[in-house]
Scaffold this motif. Structure first.
Motif, PDB file in Angstrom:
ATOM      1  N   ASN A  61       0.779  -1.162   0.079  1.00 12.87           N
ATOM      2  CA  ASN A  61       0.054   0.010  -0.038  1.00 12.87           C
ATOM      3  C   ASN A  61       0.749   1.303  -0.095  1.00 12.87           C
ATOM      4  O   ASN A  61       0.385   2.134   0.599  1.00 12.87           O
ATOM      5  N   ASP A  86      -3.313   6.930  -3.530  1.00  8.56           N
ATOM      6  CA  ASP A  86      -4.371   7.081  -2.655  1.00  8.56           C
ATOM      7  C   ASP A  86      -5.643   6.167  -3.154  1.00  8.56           C
ATOM      8  O   ASP A  86      -6.190   5.806  -2.144  1.00  8.56           O
ATOM      9  N   ARG A  89      -4.796   2.720  -1.623  1.00 13.24           N
ATOM     10  CA  ARG A  89      -4.801   2.914  -0.033  1.00 13.24           C
ATOM     11  C   ARG A  89      -6.217   2.615   0.399  1.00 13.24           C
ATOM     12  O   ARG A  89      -6.508   2.165   1.343  1.00 13.24           O
ATOM     13  N   SER A  90      -7.036   3.331  -0.294  1.00 11.08           N
ATOM     14  CA  SER A  90      -8.643   3.276  -0.035  1.00 11.08           C
ATOM     15  C   SER A  90      -9.089   2.004  -0.209  1.00 11.08           C
ATOM     16  O   SER A  90     -10.157   1.522   0.076  1.00 11.08           O
ATOM     17  N   VAL A 118     -13.106  10.390   2.757  1.00 13.43           N
ATOM     18  CA  VAL A 118     -12.436   9.600   1.222  1.00 13.43           C
ATOM     19  C   VAL A 118     -13.492   9.394   0.401  1.00 13.43           C
ATOM     20  O   VAL A 118     -13.405   9.643  -0.498  1.00 13.43           O
TER      21      VAL A 118
ATOM     22  N   ASP B 327      -2.303   7.851   6.443  1.00 18.15           N
ATOM     23  CA  ASP B 327      -2.122   7.273   4.895  1.00 18.15           C
ATOM     24  C   ASP B 327      -2.654   6.041   4.345  1.00 18.15           C
ATOM     25  O   ASP B 327      -3.444   6.014   3.503  1.00 18.15           O
ATOM     26  N   SER B 328      -2.664   5.100   5.531  1.00 16.51           N
ATOM     27  CA  SER B 328      -3.198   3.800   5.167  1.00 16.51           C
ATOM     28  C   SER B 328      -4.603   3.745   5.094  1.00 16.51           C
ATOM     29  O   SER B 328      -5.048   2.767   4.274  1.00 16.51           O
ATOM     30  N   ILE B 329      -5.396   4.658   5.674  1.00 14.73           N
ATOM     31  CA  ILE B 329      -6.718   4.597   5.466  1.00 14.73           C
ATOM     32  C   ILE B 329      -7.322   5.522   4.327  1.00 14.73           C
ATOM     33  O   ILE B 329      -8.358   5.915   4.139  1.00 14.73           O
ATOM     34  N   GLY B 330      -6.370   6.019   3.673  1.00 21.91           N
ATOM     35  CA  GLY B 330      -6.546   6.727   2.231  1.00 21.91           C
ATOM     36  C   GLY B 330      -6.610   8.264   2.362  1.00 21.91           C
ATOM     37  O   GLY B 330      -7.330   8.827   1.361  1.00 21.91           O
TER      38      GLY B 330
END
Lengths: 255, 427
Positions: A61, A86, A89-90, A118, B327-330
């Protein structure tokens, strides 16, 4: 030992890594990694410390940048393009060894932040989703508390719920039980087993070999930044091929 | 088993109070004032010093003359007794607060601006207040400008509308591209300001207050004005500099580093002289940038450089895991800074930011050196050098100290309260 889970694995490819290399400065931490993960696969990565297993899943990721080779997640190639990163990662959830919950936000806010900002989901809907997953990890009653008020095991389960709220298609676990007291390891592993039963694609760096036997359909052993051996758990534990694997298994299963 | 080891209690012991030497005031005095021979001696010396000061000051304070026209009249009234001449505070009160040139018929304007300042700051300082009050906070700077400097209200309205247009344009385009949004909003605002300028010129007398020039501002009003604006502007600028210093983009990073290190390496006095004298050379000859504006720019830069370093400390105190989790949750960069990193980093930085800002508030008195008549400038200049009040040092500087103490102590108490409010990560 609990019974081995029988789970479907589809032919669809979730992650494809091709001759990927990574250096920290001049230290060659990942060497020519080739790995294909199908949708629904549960992979356990093990190996001695410093073997690059955490770095490998952190590359997936883009928490770490790889210097050569290809990583394709869900059909999107990881490049330095921030939009792709991005997006990936989502789609990919991640759990850390030290939970990394946000201490200034309540449990519910921890879980709703990313869906609201997000995914642009309305607040109310995001809260319902968060409560659904908090119930799934069995701590809905803690929703209004702050992370500092929870035990380690509870915090890790919140961290799992926080990732799930983004409805990821892949989950990465970076030694999720290593920082926990022994009596809390089981509650976290149970949550992860439930997740596997739901058909989640999972890559899990862990030394919980019982978990690997029960849940994984492939175990990967890494040493010196390379994949040394991979096999089905039965074969891997009962009949390891490489000397390094044998040595490692004798050390962790020795007593 | 021997006899000695077996024991059965027949009666339970009831609770008793501790010995006299170990309770209440006696215990406190013994532990804190007379715990050793040396401490006992120090206690007596301290008591003697406190006593001497009190004996000297109390009559001076109580004998104080509050009603006199000149310092000589004061001494006549005191008739040889020791006593303060507080009459100067009474007689020169407007000068101490507003300076000596602000028209006395217009004192209500800064007064009103100060009251409204409290209303405008309230929703920013206290999260519990209704959020709608923030609308007033956004309008306040423009309203305050109109009240303090005067002129037509259209100037302020036009400036406000320009800012509003910029914000609306930014909102509209920010989803497409950050740079495009900033560019469009800057252009739109400037176009409006040019149009607005003509409209204002045509209706210059609309709702017009008497114009007060910047050089006519003075007294504590000037300190408060400079301090409030410099602190309010330097906090966002300081945060931006701290983030810039951490940036992965080398040009932005080096601009921030050079700015911070340069400003921190130069005394504020030097910067003020630059503002006063040298800065004029950098502008085209026919433009005259307002002196207060020049001083404000320098003070804001100075404070921002220090705040940037305080915030950098807060950012460094966060674990790398917080950045990675965000970062990891976007979350993108802006979101992770806004929701995750800055709330935590700023909470850690509160004591440092308040420390620097209270210092800035007090340093506004340095403008007296570049011949602006703030509170200290008024005392040193027009008041002490007048034949009427020549030599009344203690009363004037004591009053100045008291005013600053009240303001700075309140700010410090507020910050302690805020820290307690934000304490969520501890049990």
């Amino acid at each position: 030992m609990a019974e081995k889970l029988k789970l479907e694995v589809s032919d669809e490819i979730a992650i494809k890594i091709q001759s990927m290399n990574k250096w920290f400065g001049s230290f060659h931490v990942l060497r020519d990694i080739d790995l294909t993960v199908n949708r629904g696969e549960r992979i356990v990565v093990c190996g001695p410390s410093g073997s690059g297993k955490s770095t490998l899943i952190r590359c997936i990721n883009a928490l770490e940048e790889h210097q050569s080779g290809q990583i394709i997640v869900d059909g999107t190639e990881l490049t330095s393009d921030i939009k792709n990163i991005d997006r990936i990662r989502s789609e990919v959830g991640m759990c850390f060894q030290h939970f990394n919950l946000f201490p200034h936000l309540s449990i519910l806010e921890n879980c709703t932040l990313a869906p609201i900002w997000v995914r642009k989901i309305p607040k109310k809907e995001a809260e319902e989703t968060a409560m659904h997953f908090l119930e799934k990890v069995k701590i809905p009653e803690q929703a209004d508390k702050y992370p500092g008020q929870l035990s380690g095991g509870q915090q890790q389960r919140v961290a799992i719920a926080r990732s799930l709220c983004m409805r990821p298609r892949i989950m990465l676990f970076d030694e999720p039980t290593s920082a926990l007291d022994p009596e809390m390891i089981k509650e976290v592993l149970d949550t992860m087993i439930e997740l596997a039963e739901d058909g989640m694609t999972m890559i899990c760096v862990t030394h919980e070999m019982g978990f690997a036997r029960q849940v994984a359909n492939r175990v990967i052993f890494m040493d010196d930044g390379q994949i040394v051996e991979q096999n089905e758990p039965e074969q891997f534990f009962n009949n390891p091929q490489s000397d390094r694997t044998k040595l490692f298994l004798s050390q962790i299963l020795g007593h | 088993m021997s006899e000695n080891n077996s024991f059965v209690r027949k009666e339970m012991i009831s609770e008793r109070i501790p010995p006299a030497a170990d309770r209440g005031l006696v215990k406190w005095v013994r532990e804190n004032l007379f715990s050793s021979a040396f401490n006992a001696i120090m206690t007596f010396i301290s008591l003697w010093v406190i006593y001497s000061i009190t004996v000297a000051v109390i009559p001076w304070f109580l004998n104080g003359v509050w009603d006199a026209k000149t310092v000589r009249e004061c001494y006549d009234l005191l008739d040889g007794k020791s006593g303060a001449c507080f009459a100067v505070l009474n007689e020169r009160f407007p000068q101490l607060i507003y300076g000596f040139k602000y028209p006395s018929s217009e004192y209500w304007r800064p007064n009103l601006a100060t009251v409204l300042l409290i209303v405008a700051l309230a929703p920013i300082l206290f999260r519990r207040l209704p959020r709608q009050l923030l609308i007033f906070s956004a309008v306040y700077p423009f309203l305050a400008f109109w009240l303090i400097w005067g002129g037509s209200i259209l100037t302020s309205v036009s400036a406000f509308l320009g800012c509003a247009i910029a914000v609306i344009c930014y909102r509209r385009f920010s989803s497409r591209s950050f740079a495009l949004a900033v560019l469009i909003s800057l252009i739109a605002a400037n176009v409006w300001w040019i149009i607005g300028g003509y409209i204002v010129d045509l209706n210059a007398s609309f709702l017009s207050l008497e114009v007060v020039a910047s050089r006519d501002m003075g007294g504590f009003m000037l300190n408060l004005l400079l301090g409030t604006i410099a602190v309010c502007l330097s906090i966002p600028l300081g945060i931006a500099l701290a983030l810039g210093r951490q940036s992965g983009m080398p040009i932005i990073k080096w601009i921030c580093v050079v700015f911070i290190e340069f400003i921190r390496g130069v005394p504020l006095i030097t910067l003020l002289f630059v503002a006063n004298v040298i800065l004029a050379f950098f502008f085209p000859p026919d433009t005259s940038i307002d002196l207060i504006l020049r001083v404000l720019i320098m003070m804001t830069f100075f404070n921002a450089a220090y705040i940037a370093e305080v915030v950098r400390g807060g950012l460094a105190a966060l674990s790398k895991g917080q950045y990675e989790a965000a970062d990891s949750i976007g979350l993108d960069y802006t979101q992770s800074m806004r929701f995750i990193i800055l709330p935590q980093a700023l909470k850690i930085s509160i004591p440092g930011i308040v420390n620097v800002s209270v210092g800035m508030l007090k340093d506004t008195t340095l403008v007296s050196i570049i011949s602006m008549f703030d509170l200290v400038g008024m005392i040193r200049g027009p008041i002490l050098s007048s034949t009427d009040w020549n030599g009344v040092y203690w009363e004037l500087f004591g009053a100045a100290a008291a005013i600053f103490f009240v303001v700075c102590f309140s700010v410090s108490k507020y910050s302690q309260w805020l820290e307690r409010q934000l304490e969520t990560d501890k049990r």
